[in-house]
Design a protein around this motif. Sequence first.
Motif, PDB file in Angstrom:
ATOM      1  N   LYS A  19      39.119 -29.762  40.011  1.00  0.00           N
ATOM      2  CA  LYS A  19      38.813 -31.043  40.630  1.00  0.00           C
ATOM      3  C   LYS A  19      38.767 -32.099  39.539  1.00  0.00           C
ATOM      4  O   LYS A  19      38.820 -31.766  38.360  1.00  0.00           O
ATOM      5  N   GLY A  20      38.676 -33.356  39.965  1.00  0.00           N
ATOM      6  CA  GLY A  20      38.457 -34.426  38.995  1.00  0.00           C
ATOM      7  C   GLY A  20      39.706 -34.860  38.257  1.00  0.00           C
ATOM      8  O   GLY A  20      40.823 -34.536  38.623  1.00  0.00           O
ATOM      9  N   ARG A  21      39.439 -35.569  37.160  1.00  0.00           N
ATOM     10  CA  ARG A  21      40.483 -36.276  36.414  1.00  0.00           C
ATOM     11  C   ARG A  21      41.537 -35.370  35.791  1.00  0.00           C
ATOM     12  O   ARG A  21      42.644 -35.812  35.533  1.00  0.00           O
ATOM     13  N   ASP A  83      35.337 -34.339  24.835  1.00  0.00           N
ATOM     14  CA  ASP A  83      34.039 -35.014  24.961  1.00  0.00           C
ATOM     15  C   ASP A  83      32.987 -34.050  25.505  1.00  0.00           C
ATOM     16  O   ASP A  83      31.858 -33.999  25.018  1.00  0.00           O
ATOM     17  N   LEU A  84      33.386 -33.247  26.499  1.00  0.00           N
ATOM     18  CA  LEU A  84      32.431 -32.331  27.133  1.00  0.00           C
ATOM     19  C   LEU A  84      32.083 -31.177  26.200  1.00  0.00           C
ATOM     20  O   LEU A  84      30.943 -30.722  26.158  1.00  0.00           O
ATOM     21  N   LYS A 146      25.208 -40.008  30.053  1.00  0.00           N
ATOM     22  CA  LYS A 146      25.121 -38.563  30.285  1.00  0.00           C
ATOM     23  C   LYS A 146      25.493 -37.819  28.999  1.00  0.00           C
ATOM     24  O   LYS A 146      25.407 -36.602  28.925  1.00  0.00           O
ATOM     25  N   ILE A 187      32.219 -42.981  28.903  1.00  0.00           N
ATOM     26  CA  ILE A 187      33.614 -42.729  28.602  1.00  0.00           C
ATOM     27  C   ILE A 187      34.440 -43.859  29.227  1.00  0.00           C
ATOM     28  O   ILE A 187      34.086 -44.384  30.280  1.00  0.00           O
ATOM     29  N   THR A 189      38.681 -45.325  29.741  1.00  0.00           N
ATOM     30  CA  THR A 189      40.122 -45.155  29.524  1.00  0.00           C
ATOM     31  C   THR A 189      40.812 -46.506  29.547  1.00  0.00           C
ATOM     32  O   THR A 189      41.359 -46.955  28.556  1.00  0.00           O
TER      33      THR A 189
HETATM   34  N1  LIG Z   1      38.813 -42.447  32.882  1.00  0.00           N
HETATM   35  C1  LIG Z   1      38.169 -41.288  32.706  1.00  0.00           C
HETATM   36  N2  LIG Z   1      36.904 -41.208  33.072  1.00  0.00           N
HETATM   37  C2  LIG Z   1      36.239 -40.056  32.952  1.00  0.00           C
HETATM   38  N3  LIG Z   1      36.734 -38.940  32.431  1.00  0.00           N
HETATM   39  C3  LIG Z   1      37.991 -38.960  32.036  1.00  0.00           C
HETATM   40  C4  LIG Z   1      38.775 -40.123  32.170  1.00  0.00           C
HETATM   41  N4  LIG Z   1      39.953 -39.828  31.699  1.00  0.00           N
HETATM   42  C5  LIG Z   1      39.907 -38.562  31.296  1.00  0.00           C
HETATM   43  N5  LIG Z   1      38.726 -38.006  31.495  1.00  0.00           N
HETATM   44  C6  LIG Z   1      38.342 -36.625  31.135  1.00  0.00           C
HETATM   45  O1  LIG Z   1      38.075 -35.859  32.304  1.00  0.00           O
HETATM   46  C7  LIG Z   1      36.841 -35.182  32.152  1.00  0.00           C
HETATM   47  C8  LIG Z   1      36.254 -34.867  33.494  1.00  0.00           C
HETATM   48  O2  LIG Z   1      35.981 -36.039  34.170  1.00  0.00           O
HETATM   49  P1  LIG Z   1      35.757 -36.016  35.731  1.00  0.00           P
HETATM   50  O3  LIG Z   1      35.501 -37.420  36.141  1.00  0.00           O
HETATM   51  O4  LIG Z   1      36.868 -35.280  36.349  1.00  0.00           O
HETATM   52  O5  LIG Z   1      34.517 -35.116  35.893  1.00  0.00           O
HETATM   53  P2  LIG Z   1      32.996 -35.513  35.723  1.00  0.00           P
HETATM   54  O6  LIG Z   1      32.852 -36.999  35.699  1.00  0.00           O
HETATM   55  O7  LIG Z   1      32.477 -34.754  34.557  1.00  0.00           O
HETATM   56  O8  LIG Z   1      32.389 -34.860  36.975  1.00  0.00           O
HETATM   57  P3  LIG Z   1      32.525 -35.415  38.433  1.00  0.00           P
HETATM   58  O9  LIG Z   1      33.700 -34.695  39.026  1.00  0.00           O
HETATM   59  O10 LIG Z   1      31.231 -35.041  39.041  1.00  0.00           O
HETATM   60  O11 LIG Z   1      32.774 -36.898  38.341  1.00  0.00           O
HETATM   61  C9  LIG Z   1      36.054 -36.109  31.267  1.00  0.00           C
HETATM   62  O12 LIG Z   1      34.979 -35.490  30.644  1.00  0.00           O
HETATM   63  C10 LIG Z   1      37.096 -36.537  30.273  1.00  0.00           C
HETATM   64  O13 LIG Z   1      37.298 -35.531  29.303  1.00  0.00           O
END
Ligand SMILES: Nc1ncnc2c1ncn2[C@@H]1O[C@H](COP(=O)(O)OP(=O)(O)OP(=O)(O)O)[C@@H](O)[C@H]1O
Length: 329
Positions: A19-21, A83-84, A146, A187, A189
């Motif tokens: 999921k996510g980015r 970063d994580l 965070k 964070i 971008t």
């Molecule tokens: N614009 C961005 N904002 C946030 N994370 C980004 C971005 N671009 C790349 N990433 C990467 O994607 C990782 C995961 O981000 P993502 O937003 O998917 O998950 P999250 O914020 O940790 O959790 P959630 O899904 O609960 O939002 C980030 O830690 C970073 O390494």
Amino acid sequence: MSDAPVVNDAPLVLAVPSKGRLQENATAFFGRAGLKFVKSRGERDYRGTIAGVEGAEVAFLSASEIVSQLASGAAHLGITGEDLVREQVADADAAVEMLTPLGFGHANVVVAVPQAWIDVRTMADLDDVASTMRSRHGRKLRVATKYVNLTRRYFASHGLADYRIVESLGATEGAPAAGTAEIVVDITTTGATLSANALKILDDGVMLASEANLVASVRAPWGERAKTAAKAILSRIAAEEEARSVREIRARLDGASDTLGDLAALFGARLPLGASAAGGVVTIHCPEKAVFALVDHLAKAGGDDITVSAPAYVFRKANPLIERLQARI
Ligand SMILES: Nc1ncnc2c1ncn2[C@@H]1O[C@H](COP(=O)(O)OP(=O)(O)OP(=O)(O)O)[C@@H](O)[C@H]1O
Ligand SMILES: O=P(O)(O)OC[C@H]1O[C@H](OP(=O)(O)OP(=O)(O)O)[C@H](O)[C@@H]1O
Ligand SMILES: [Mg+2]
């Protein structure tokens, strides 16, 4: 009790963002490397396998969960954001090996303050603000984030101690306007979210330039079966990576091959199939940027039917990814 040695036959666990980015790019990345995931129980199945790779299980997890699993050794390999890793793992370099950056998921972890603070441009200026707040008003500067550990380390390295962290689980950039903190560490971008919240990055406020990485766990149970599966996966990934940076040039030279000169020195090229052109045909691998210079060179040497193509995979014995992994497990 038996004294028989315990054979570690555990499969490799590959952790992939679900999921996510990072999800889309990560799936595309494995797809290019010819690694196709099979979810036998449908889309919502959080465990899968890889078509044609024995001894590997795929765990579909969030980017932050992937870091935890790599750190504990529950996953052997994974894709996640640097970063994580730096935030969540106390001694990251001991627990994991960053095998290679992947060219996506770029994001900077930054210190941002209200644009209205026109005299505050650097960490040193911020230190002045924090000291003044403390001495004049008896309050500590509040930092919403965070990235608690990254913030503590970065602020300490700049000698900044008069602050308090307000842990934020989302919409961090809204904290100053909401009155729950003065500044943020988050964070970014494109910078759109910071601008929308009237925040600016300090000149020396980029704490970390992060991107998605292929990460290996040092603590995972690396038995023979897991190692064999890792090699199969990493050899495809390295072959795709290698292929992306080279072009294959084939040309008919009809005896002119001895006039080629030192192509490695001139163009950084290789002759993977040898210098003696079988049937007058030579095959050259060269960096993309040197293609046309090399084509001109071949034409001048009497070459004809010079054909340039982009290989899908270049499998070589030397594999930097496997070497990096083997040095740690
Ligand atoms: N614009 C961005 N904002 C946030 N994370 C980004 C971005 N671009 C790349 N990433 C990467 O994607 C990782 C995961 O981000 P993502 O937003 O998917 O998950 P999250 O914020 O940790 O959790 P959630 O899904 O609960 O939002 C980030 O830690 C970073 O390494
Ligand atoms: O610089 P930008 O391109 O504007 O991107 C930065 C924003 O993206 C992320 O949030 P996300 O959308 O992932 O939401 P989240 O806070 O729920 O994780 C991050 O936490 C920033 O808020
Ligand atoms: Mg997010």
